[in-house]
Design a protein around this motif. Structure first.
Motif: not given
Length: 313
Positions: A36-46, A142-144, A251-257, A259-267
């Motif tokens: 899920p951190t790829a979304l933040i990384g992608f915004q950074r890149a563009v 923000y991830g692992a 810490p807020a971003a890590r908590a959201v990430i 949560g998104l990683g649980e049970r495929g919520r990210f997709v």
């Protein structure tokens, strides 16, 4: 059927992938780009893309992010994810489509008066390095956390492999974190901001276009994205924020990430803001062993599925 970068159909979501593509199981690229951190990384890149005046001119002249911001960003992220996780045929098809689209992005850069081309190797290298570095940076923050040394070495090796799909010269692609730093130092003298670059960067950070979905997503991610950037980029780009915000957002971003990683919520969340990318992510998440459990180099993939490389710059 999903639409490609050129308005053609990308078939990767309508068939089973037949092999492990470029990298395969255990690849750090699979781990980092599917996070899920790829979304933040992608915004950074563009956002960083706009520091290159030639790319800023291409984006401003083509107007894609303003006419269809959600579709434009979705298709670009889908390309990066396809290269990282899809099979060899899908990777080759996506690469050729992207180069044909970039071939149309030519014109005169108003600051230097020089002609630009989105397929120019130097511009392509800037897009490639900022993309792969940004996604890893956000995964670490923000991830692992940081990759193991052996994984990081392999990640940058895979970054070089992926660069072969575009007009970048593989010899110019950084192969270590230190080489990434050297690359940024080397290109910094030609980076700049401008009225059009400023508009593009701030639009991508806190978009008010593209409907509520992309606007809300971009504005929520913006503080986390800015917190990953060095001071000089924030100053030149005009989007600095207080250090207290940096400290609070991590810490807020890590908590959201988490949560998104649980049970495929990210997709599920991704499907609402980036449906083409979500289909690729879902297929990767639920993939089964392919008929051909091998990986291929870009050259081998082209020989099998498309012939010699296309060079349009």
């Amino acid at each position: 059927m999903s639409k490609s970068l050129a308005g053609q159909a990308i078939p990767v979501q309508k068939r089973e992938w037949q092999d492990y593509g470029l990298f395969g199981p255990g690849s750090p690229s699979w781990k980092v780009w599917a996070s899920p951190t790829a979304l933040i990384g992608f915004q950074r890149a563009v956002v960083l893309e706009h520091f290159d005046p030639f790319l800023a001119a291409a984006v401003a002249d083509m107007q894609g992010i303003y006419r269809d911001p959600l579709g434009r960003l979705d298709r670009t992220l889908a390309y990066f994810l396809t290269v990282a996780v899809a099979d060899a045929r899908a990777v080759v098809e996506a690469s050729e489509i992207l180069m044909r689209v970039h071939a149309k992005a030519t014109g005169i850069e108003p600051i230097t008066g020089k002609r630009y081309s989105a397929n120019n190797p130097e511009s392509q290298l800037w897009i490639h390095v900022t993309g792969w570095h940004s996604v890893l940076k956000c995964y670490e923050m923000y991830g692992a956390g940081p990759l193991a040394p052996a994984e990081e070495k392999r990640y940058w090796s895979e970054c070089v492999t992926a660069a072969e799909l575009q007009t970048c010269k593989p010899a110019d692609v950084p192969r270590t974190r230190d080489e990434v730093r050297d690359y940024y130092a080397a290109v910094r003298p030609r980076l700049c901001s401008s009225e059009r670059a400023y508009r593009g960067m701030h639009y991508l950070l806190r978009s008010r276009g593209g409907g509520r979905r992309i606007g809300a997503a971009s504005r929520l991610m913006a503080p986390a994205t800015i917190a990953t950037l060095p001071a000089w980029m924030r100053k030149v780009g005009g989007f600095d924020q207080p250090a207290v915000v940096d400290r609070a957002v991590a810490p807020a971003a890590r908590a959201v990430i988490r949560g998104l990683g649980e049970r495929g919520r990210f997709v599920s969340v991704l499907a609402d803001v980036a449906p083409a990318t979500a289909r690729i992510a879902r297929q990767h998440l639920h993939r089964t062993p392919p008929a051909d459990p091998r990986t291929y180099t870009p050259a081998e993939a082209r020989d099998l599925f498309d012939g010699p490389p296309v060079r349009l710059s």
